[in-house]
Motif scaffolding. Structure first.
Motif, mmCIF file in Angstrom:
data_model
loop_
_atom_site.group_PDB
_atom_site.id
_atom_site.type_symbol
_atom_site.label_atom_id
_atom_site.label_comp_id
_atom_site.label_asym_id
_atom_site.label_seq_id
_atom_site.Cartn_x
_atom_site.Cartn_y
_atom_site.Cartn_z
ATOM 1 N N VAL A 45 -5.292 3.747 -6.266
ATOM 2 C CA VAL A 45 -4.205 2.990 -5.660
ATOM 3 C C VAL A 45 -3.002 3.109 -6.582
ATOM 4 C CG1 VAL A 45 -3.402 0.718 -4.938
ATOM 5 C CG2 VAL A 45 -5.770 1.394 -4.530
ATOM 6 N N MET A 46 -1.863 3.446 -6.017
ATOM 7 C CA MET A 46 -0.669 3.612 -6.836
ATOM 8 C C MET A 46 0.374 2.572 -6.450
ATOM 9 S SD MET A 46 1.341 7.078 -7.895
ATOM 10 C CE MET A 46 2.029 7.480 -6.296
ATOM 11 N N PHE A 47 1.031 2.027 -7.481
ATOM 12 C CA PHE A 47 2.110 1.069 -7.305
ATOM 13 C C PHE A 47 3.361 1.626 -7.968
ATOM 14 C CE2 PHE A 47 -1.817 -1.260 -7.228
ATOM 15 C CZ PHE A 47 -1.646 -2.238 -6.266
ATOM 16 N N ARG A 48 4.485 1.359 -7.351
ATOM 17 C CA ARG A 48 5.750 1.694 -8.006
ATOM 18 C C ARG A 48 6.122 0.532 -8.904
ATOM 19 N NH1 ARG A 48 10.921 4.817 -5.377
ATOM 20 N NH2 ARG A 48 11.982 5.206 -7.369
ATOM 21 N N LEU A 49 6.439 0.855 -10.157
ATOM 22 C CA LEU A 49 6.794 -0.150 -11.155
ATOM 23 C C LEU A 49 8.263 0.036 -11.505
ATOM 24 C CD1 LEU A 49 6.012 -2.380 -13.173
ATOM 25 C CD2 LEU A 49 5.298 -0.568 -14.762
ATOM 26 N N GLY A 50 9.100 -0.864 -11.007
ATOM 27 C CA GLY A 50 10.530 -0.677 -11.189
ATOM 28 C C GLY A 50 10.984 0.556 -10.439
ATOM 29 N N GLY A 51 11.969 1.278 -10.997
ATOM 30 C CA GLY A 51 12.480 2.463 -10.317
ATOM 31 C C GLY A 51 11.983 3.770 -10.863
ATOM 32 N N ARG A 52 11.410 3.772 -12.077
ATOM 33 C CA ARG A 52 11.097 5.049 -12.724
ATOM 34 C C ARG A 52 9.639 5.201 -13.144
ATOM 35 N NH1 ARG A 52 16.296 6.027 -16.783
ATOM 36 N NH2 ARG A 52 17.910 5.956 -15.166
ATOM 37 N N LEU A 53 8.801 4.212 -12.834
ATOM 38 C CA LEU A 53 7.422 4.243 -13.314
ATOM 39 C C LEU A 53 6.443 4.046 -12.162
ATOM 40 C CD1 LEU A 53 7.867 1.941 -16.445
ATOM 41 C CD2 LEU A 53 7.852 4.450 -16.413
ATOM 42 N N ALA A 54 5.186 4.460 -12.401
ATOM 43 C CA ALA A 54 4.111 4.270 -11.431
ATOM 44 C C ALA A 54 2.881 3.741 -12.152
ATOM 45 C CB ALA A 54 3.781 5.588 -10.738
ATOM 46 N N VAL A 55 2.184 2.823 -11.513
ATOM 47 C CA VAL A 55 0.912 2.309 -12.016
ATOM 48 C C VAL A 55 -0.186 2.891 -11.141
ATOM 49 C CG1 VAL A 55 -0.487 0.269 -12.491
ATOM 50 C CG2 VAL A 55 1.997 0.180 -12.786
ATOM 51 N N ARG A 56 -1.244 3.371 -11.770
ATOM 52 C CA ARG A 56 -2.317 4.070 -11.047
ATOM 53 C C ARG A 56 -3.656 3.447 -11.426
ATOM 54 N NH1 ARG A 56 -2.905 8.931 -8.409
ATOM 55 N NH2 ARG A 56 -4.606 10.311 -9.004
ATOM 56 N N LEU A 57 -4.381 2.948 -10.423
ATOM 57 C CA LEU A 57 -5.647 2.271 -10.654
ATOM 58 C C LEU A 57 -6.760 2.942 -9.850
ATOM 59 C CD1 LEU A 57 -3.254 -0.128 -10.548
ATOM 60 C CD2 LEU A 57 -5.229 -1.499 -11.187
ATOM 61 N N PRO A 58 -7.832 3.410 -10.497
ATOM 62 C CA PRO A 58 -8.959 3.991 -9.770
ATOM 63 C C PRO A 58 -9.614 2.967 -8.847
ATOM 64 C CG PRO A 58 -9.054 4.577 -12.096
ATOM 65 C CD PRO A 58 -7.991 3.529 -11.958
ATOM 66 N N ARG A 59 -10.031 3.421 -7.683
ATOM 67 C CA ARG A 59 -10.694 2.560 -6.714
ATOM 68 C C ARG A 59 -12.184 2.387 -7.020
ATOM 69 N NH1 ARG A 59 -8.337 1.861 -1.511
ATOM 70 N NH2 ARG A 59 -6.389 2.970 -1.149
ATOM 71 N N THR A 60 -12.828 3.439 -7.540
ATOM 72 C CA THR A 60 -14.285 3.481 -7.668
ATOM 73 C C THR A 60 -14.685 3.949 -9.067
ATOM 74 O OG1 THR A 60 -14.415 5.788 -6.958
ATOM 75 C CG2 THR A 60 -14.469 4.093 -5.222
ATOM 76 N N PRO A 61 -15.959 3.787 -9.430
ATOM 77 C CA PRO A 61 -16.417 4.301 -10.727
ATOM 78 C C PRO A 61 -16.195 5.804 -10.888
ATOM 79 C CG PRO A 61 -18.012 2.748 -9.842
ATOM 80 C CD PRO A 61 -17.004 2.970 -8.757
#
Length: 297
Positions: A45-61
């Protein structure tokens, strides 16, 4: 907001808690808006963090293990590639509610491309990117860099046959069976193994002003048969664009047929799996199946 799940072994991911996690572990970015990116990825799952960054979180092991590769290898490859790829800036640690490592990386501008049928600049950019990736000297294929999509496509026989039986609502299963029988006849050849992305489909590509502006999701990075990276010729390209793409890469027959076999198998397996949970990916799968059927004739 809780992110909708796609897999049975998926963990809960909540937008508000992601914002708290960023603020708690990386206070320099506290207060920046956190917005989920749609369409959502299948492994992360990816989130936009502000205007220049991205947060990326794995869904599964399994996706969490792939993230470890993304943090380790792509930063070394990016200097040799002709289009941008995400650059990890920080690696977050598990919390009481989220069990995996996660990352903050650069945000790449662009949009997922739509079907390309004319031999435009984007088509040539794709060919040049793949050629550049395959030209980088790979290390020995350790267990970490051995991926099921880097081996023989025949190893997908059982899951592909099973998927064919589940695609009858959209395709003639007899035609699919004949196409898969033909696909299995593709010669293995003796092509040297290279770095391979393994998942070049429209959702992992970005375009801006007619050019390739980014290649995302390097969790499947491996060392193996470069034919698997040709799947983009069927899941995105068509007509003259596909012919020009092949000519630009100077792909010999055996490798081209293996790439087509991979496109067929991946499309068949993905269609019933994502038909209701991820309609965008399901439509891509339908397109690539149709393209392979037309190609085989």
């Amino acid at each position: 907001m809780l992110i909708e799940k796609l897999h049975v072994d998926e963990v809960d991911i909540d937008t508000n808690l992601v914002a708290e996690m960023v603020a708690g572990q990386f206070p320099q970015w506290a207060g920046l808006p956190v917005k989920p990116v749609f369409p959502a990825g299948t492994d992360n799952v990816m989130f936009r963090l502000g205007g220049r960054l991205a947060v990326r979180l794995p869904r599964t092991p399994a996706a969490a293990l792939s993230l470890e590769k993304e943090l380790k290898y792509p930063p070394k490859l990016r200097l040799w590639l002709p289009a941008p790829i995400p650059h990890p800036l920080e690696s977050g640690t598990p919390t009481q509610w989220y069990p995996f490592r996660w990352s903050v990386s650069t945000w790449l501008e662009g949009w997922n491309p739509r079907t390309v049928t004319s031999a435009d600049t984007f088509t040539l950019d794709m060919a040049r990117f793949i050629r550049a990736l395959h030209a980088i000297a790979p290390p020995d294929a350790t267990e970490e860099l051995t991926q099921y999509r880097g081996g023989a496509v025949a190893a997908r026989e059982l899951e592909t046959r099973t998927a064919i039986s589940r695609c009858g609502e959209h395709f003639d299963t007899d035609a699919l069976t004949r196409a898969w029988d033909i696909a299995l006849e593709a010669p293995e050849g003796n092509v040297p193994h290279t770095w391979i992305h393994t998942d070049l489909h429209p959702g992992n590509l970005l375009t801006l002003q007619g050019r390739l502006s980014g290649v995302l999701d390097w969790g499947g990075l491996a060392v193996g048969d470069p034919a698997v990276d040709l799947i983009v010729a069927w899941n995105l390209l068509g007509g003259e664009a596909r012919r020009r793409f092949r000519a630009e890469l100077n792909v010999e027959r055996g490798m081209w047929e293996r790439g087509r076999a991979w496109a067929l198998s991946i499309g068949l397996v993905a269609l019933p799996y994502y038909e209701y949970s991820n309609p965008v990916l399901a439509e891509v799968s339908k397109y690539q199946i149709r393209q392979v059927l037309e190609d085989i004739g």
